[in-house]
Design a protein around this motif. Structure first.
Motif, PDB file in Angstrom:
ATOM      1  N   GLU A  21       0.821  -1.191   0.000  1.00 47.38           N
ATOM      2  CA  GLU A  21       0.000   0.000   0.000  1.00 47.38           C
ATOM      3  C   GLU A  21       0.862   1.250   0.000  1.00 47.38           C
ATOM      4  O   GLU A  21       1.967   1.251   0.535  1.00 47.38           O
ATOM      5  N   TRP A  22       0.310   2.311  -0.584  1.00 49.28           N
ATOM      6  CA  TRP A  22       0.966   3.607  -0.520  1.00 49.28           C
ATOM      7  C   TRP A  22       0.628   4.260   0.810  1.00 49.28           C
ATOM      8  O   TRP A  22      -0.386   3.930   1.430  1.00 49.28           O
ATOM      9  N   PRO A  23       1.442   5.183   1.255  1.00 52.76           N
ATOM     10  CA  PRO A  23       1.142   5.859   2.524  1.00 52.76           C
ATOM     11  C   PRO A  23      -0.073   6.781   2.384  1.00 52.76           C
ATOM     12  O   PRO A  23      -0.448   7.180   1.274  1.00 52.76           O
ATOM     13  N   THR A  24      -0.671   7.090   3.505  1.00 51.91           N
ATOM     14  CA  THR A  24      -1.758   8.064   3.532  1.00 51.91           C
ATOM     15  C   THR A  24      -1.137   9.443   3.628  1.00 51.91           C
ATOM     16  O   THR A  24      -0.277   9.696   4.465  1.00 51.91           O
ATOM     17  N   HIS A  25      -1.561  10.337   2.728  1.00 55.66           N
ATOM     18  CA  HIS A  25      -1.053  11.710   2.691  1.00 55.66           C
ATOM     19  C   HIS A  25      -2.101  12.652   3.272  1.00 55.66           C
ATOM     20  O   HIS A  25      -3.291  12.472   3.033  1.00 55.66           O
ATOM     21  N   THR A  26      -1.664  13.661   3.990  1.00 54.06           N
ATOM     22  CA  THR A  26      -2.570  14.666   4.523  1.00 54.06           C
ATOM     23  C   THR A  26      -2.679  15.811   3.523  1.00 54.06           C
ATOM     24  O   THR A  26      -1.680  16.433   3.175  1.00 54.06           O
ATOM     25  N   VAL A  27      -3.894  16.061   3.046  1.00 50.08           N
ATOM     26  CA  VAL A  27      -4.144  17.193   2.159  1.00 50.08           C
ATOM     27  C   VAL A  27      -4.241  18.453   2.998  1.00 50.08           C
ATOM     28  O   VAL A  27      -3.612  19.466   2.710  1.00 50.08           O
ATOM     29  N   CYS A  28      -5.036  18.382   4.063  1.00 57.14           N
ATOM     30  CA  CYS A  28      -5.163  19.519   4.964  1.00 57.14           C
ATOM     31  C   CYS A  28      -5.776  19.057   6.273  1.00 57.14           C
ATOM     32  O   CYS A  28      -6.459  18.037   6.334  1.00 57.14           O
ATOM     33  N   LYS A  29      -5.518  19.848   7.296  1.00 55.39           N
ATOM     34  CA  LYS A  29      -6.063  19.550   8.615  1.00 55.39           C
ATOM     35  C   LYS A  29      -6.201  20.871   9.352  1.00 55.39           C
ATOM     36  O   LYS A  29      -5.215  21.518   9.659  1.00 55.39           O
ATOM     37  N   GLU A  30      -7.442  21.267   9.566  1.00 57.69           N
ATOM     38  CA  GLU A  30      -7.738  22.479  10.319  1.00 57.69           C
ATOM     39  C   GLU A  30      -8.742  22.129  11.399  1.00 57.69           C
ATOM     40  O   GLU A  30      -9.114  20.968  11.551  1.00 57.69           O
ATOM     41  N   ASP A  31      -9.216  23.115  12.119  1.00 54.92           N
ATOM     42  CA  ASP A  31     -10.077  22.885  13.278  1.00 54.92           C
ATOM     43  C   ASP A  31     -11.203  21.885  13.035  1.00 54.92           C
ATOM     44  O   ASP A  31     -11.354  20.927  13.766  1.00 54.92           O
ATOM     45  N   ASN A  32     -12.000  22.126  12.015  1.00 54.79           N
ATOM     46  CA  ASN A  32     -13.193  21.311  11.806  1.00 54.79           C
ATOM     47  C   ASN A  32     -13.181  20.473  10.537  1.00 54.79           C
ATOM     48  O   ASN A  32     -14.180  19.865  10.198  1.00 54.79           O
ATOM     49  N   LEU A  33     -12.061  20.467   9.817  1.00 60.16           N
ATOM     50  CA  LEU A  33     -12.022  19.752   8.552  1.00 60.16           C
ATOM     51  C   LEU A  33     -10.659  19.086   8.363  1.00 60.16           C
ATOM     52  O   LEU A  33      -9.623  19.727   8.530  1.00 60.16           O
ATOM     53  N   GLU A  34     -10.697  17.804   8.029  1.00 56.55           N
ATOM     54  CA  GLU A  34      -9.487  17.043   7.708  1.00 56.55           C
ATOM     55  C   GLU A  34      -9.723  16.300   6.408  1.00 56.55           C
ATOM     56  O   GLU A  34     -10.791  15.717   6.213  1.00 56.55           O
ATOM     57  N   ILE A  35      -8.704  16.326   5.533  1.00 59.38           N
ATOM     58  CA  ILE A  35      -8.776  15.557   4.296  1.00 59.38           C
ATOM     59  C   ILE A  35      -7.447  14.831   4.113  1.00 59.38           C
ATOM     60  O   ILE A  35      -6.387  15.453   4.181  1.00 59.38           O
ATOM     61  N   HIS A  36      -7.528  13.524   3.908  1.00 59.78           N
ATOM     62  CA  HIS A  36      -6.359  12.682   3.672  1.00 59.78           C
ATOM     63  C   HIS A  36      -6.622  11.887   2.396  1.00 59.78           C
ATOM     64  O   HIS A  36      -7.772  11.685   2.018  1.00 59.78           O
ATOM     65  N   TYR A  37      -5.561  11.426   1.748  1.00 59.45           N
ATOM     66  CA  TYR A  37      -5.751  10.559   0.589  1.00 59.45           C
ATOM     67  C   TYR A  37      -4.670   9.498   0.529  1.00 59.45           C
ATOM     68  O   TYR A  37      -3.591   9.643   1.077  1.00 59.45           O
ATOM     69  N   LYS A  38      -5.035   8.417  -0.147  1.00 60.86           N
ATOM     70  CA  LYS A  38      -4.106   7.319  -0.405  1.00 60.86           C
ATOM     71  C   LYS A  38      -4.363   6.830  -1.819  1.00 60.86           C
ATOM     72  O   LYS A  38      -5.514   6.632  -2.213  1.00 60.86           O
ATOM     73  N   SER A  39      -3.302   6.652  -2.578  1.00 64.01           N
ATOM     74  CA  SER A  39      -3.440   6.109  -3.926  1.00 64.01           C
ATOM     75  C   SER A  39      -3.953   4.683  -3.824  1.00 64.01           C
ATOM     76  O   SER A  39      -3.470   3.895  -3.018  1.00 64.01           O
ATOM     77  N   CYS A  40      -4.950   4.355  -4.646  1.00 65.51           N
ATOM     78  CA  CYS A  40      -5.442   2.974  -4.668  1.00 65.51           C
ATOM     79  C   CYS A  40      -4.909   2.231  -5.888  1.00 65.51           C
ATOM     80  O   CYS A  40      -5.293   1.099  -6.150  1.00 65.51           O
ATOM     81  N   ASP A  41      -3.997   2.864  -6.616  1.00 59.84           N
ATOM     82  CA  ASP A  41      -3.297   2.211  -7.720  1.00 59.84           C
ATOM     83  C   ASP A  41      -2.044   1.576  -7.126  1.00 59.84           C
ATOM     84  O   ASP A  41      -1.173   2.280  -6.633  1.00 59.84           O
ATOM     85  N   PRO A  42      -1.918   0.242  -7.121  1.00 54.33           N
ATOM     86  CA  PRO A  42      -0.778  -0.390  -6.466  1.00 54.33           C
ATOM     87  C   PRO A  42       0.568  -0.056  -7.108  1.00 54.33           C
ATOM     88  O   PRO A  42       1.604  -0.246  -6.497  1.00 54.33           O
ATOM     89  N   ARG A  43       0.560   0.493  -8.313  1.00 51.90           N
ATOM     90  CA  ARG A  43       1.818   0.765  -9.009  1.00 51.90           C
ATOM     91  C   ARG A  43       2.251   2.221  -8.976  1.00 51.90           C
ATOM     92  O   ARG A  43       3.351   2.534  -9.397  1.00 51.90           O
ATOM     93  N   GLN A  44       1.368   3.127  -8.540  1.00 52.22           N
ATOM     94  CA  GLN A  44       1.751   4.532  -8.624  1.00 52.22           C
ATOM     95  C   GLN A  44       1.064   5.387  -7.569  1.00 52.22           C
ATOM     96  O   GLN A  44      -0.136   5.295  -7.360  1.00 52.22           O
ATOM     97  N   ASP A  45       1.863   6.229  -6.962  1.00 46.45           N
ATOM     98  CA  ASP A  45       1.372   7.259  -6.058  1.00 46.45           C
ATOM     99  C   ASP A  45       1.410   8.575  -6.826  1.00 46.45           C
ATOM    100  O   ASP A  45       1.936   8.642  -7.934  1.00 46.45           O
ATOM    101  N   PHE A  46       0.874   9.620  -6.272  1.00 55.09           N
ATOM    102  CA  PHE A  46       0.915  10.927  -6.915  1.00 55.09           C
ATOM    103  C   PHE A  46       0.892  12.004  -5.847  1.00 55.09           C
ATOM    104  O   PHE A  46       0.637  11.724  -4.679  1.00 55.09           O
ATOM    105  N   ALA A  47       1.161  13.233  -6.245  1.00 50.21           N
ATOM    106  CA  ALA A  47       1.167  14.357  -5.309  1.00 50.21           C
ATOM    107  C   ALA A  47      -0.101  15.183  -5.508  1.00 50.21           C
ATOM    108  O   ALA A  47      -0.532  15.412  -6.635  1.00 50.21           O
ATOM    109  N   PHE A  48      -0.689  15.627  -4.405  1.00 47.49           N
ATOM    110  CA  PHE A  48      -1.903  16.435  -4.451  1.00 47.49           C
ATOM    111  C   PHE A  48      -1.910  17.356  -3.246  1.00 47.49           C
ATOM    112  O   PHE A  48      -1.623  16.925  -2.134  1.00 47.49           O
TER     113      PHE A  48
END
Length: 160
Positions: A21-48
């Motif tokens: 699995e690819w690592p979970t990346h944090t898109v943003c984290k503020e007081d009331n909102l958090e967004i994380h993502y993980k690539s579900c393509d086993p061969r490639q991760d990406f930046a966002f």
């Protein structure tokens, strides 16, 4: 000393190959909102990334995304699923690149080229739903091959 360096390098390479699995990346984290993502393509991760979490709650916000294409894009289709408690409650799909009709500047890019986008994105919704949920996004080309795939985890406690 050189033998130990080679040994460490081999261990690192084996560990990277063994990872499923690819690592979970944090898109943003503020007081009331958090967004994380993980690539579900086993061969490639990406930046966002986005500038600020609070921007997501506006109609249009700026993003940055980058990757190296493993497949050419003559046609590009997106499918997005909203998943709550493991059940898909909403599905959205759209053609982003088609012959003679392209909505994105990177339509027509070839395998091996760098894809980089920095600019505005409009979600087309008035507010981000409250709660904890997953947004699964998958981009496929004309051959139905995955170009990019990610699962976004959203935790939204904002009151509108």
């Amino acid at each position: 000393m050189k033998t130990s360096n080679v040994f460490v390098l081999i261990l690192v390479l084996l560990y990277l190959d063994g990872s499923t699995e690819w690592p979970t990346h944090t898109v943003c984290k503020e007081d009331n909102l958090e967004i994380h993502y993980k690539s579900c393509d086993p061969r490639q991760d990406f930046a966002f990334s986005i500038d600020r979490c609070s921007d997501v709650t506006t109609h249009t916000f700026n993003i940055r995304a980058a990757m190296v294409l493993r497949h050419s894009i003559k046609e590009l289709h997106v499918k997005v699923d909203l998943i709550i408690n493991g059940k898909t409650v909403l599905t959205y799909s759209e053609a982003l690149c088609e012959p003679g009709h392209s909505k994105l500047i990177f339509c027509g890019k070839k395998k091996g080229e760098h894809l980089y986008y920095e600019g505005p994105v409009t979600l087309g919704i008035k507010e981000i739903p409250q709660g904890d949920y997953t947004v699964s996004a998958k981009l496929t080309n004309e051959d139905h091959v995955t170009v990019a795939c990610a699962d976004f985890t959203v935790k939204n406690y904002l009151e509108y």
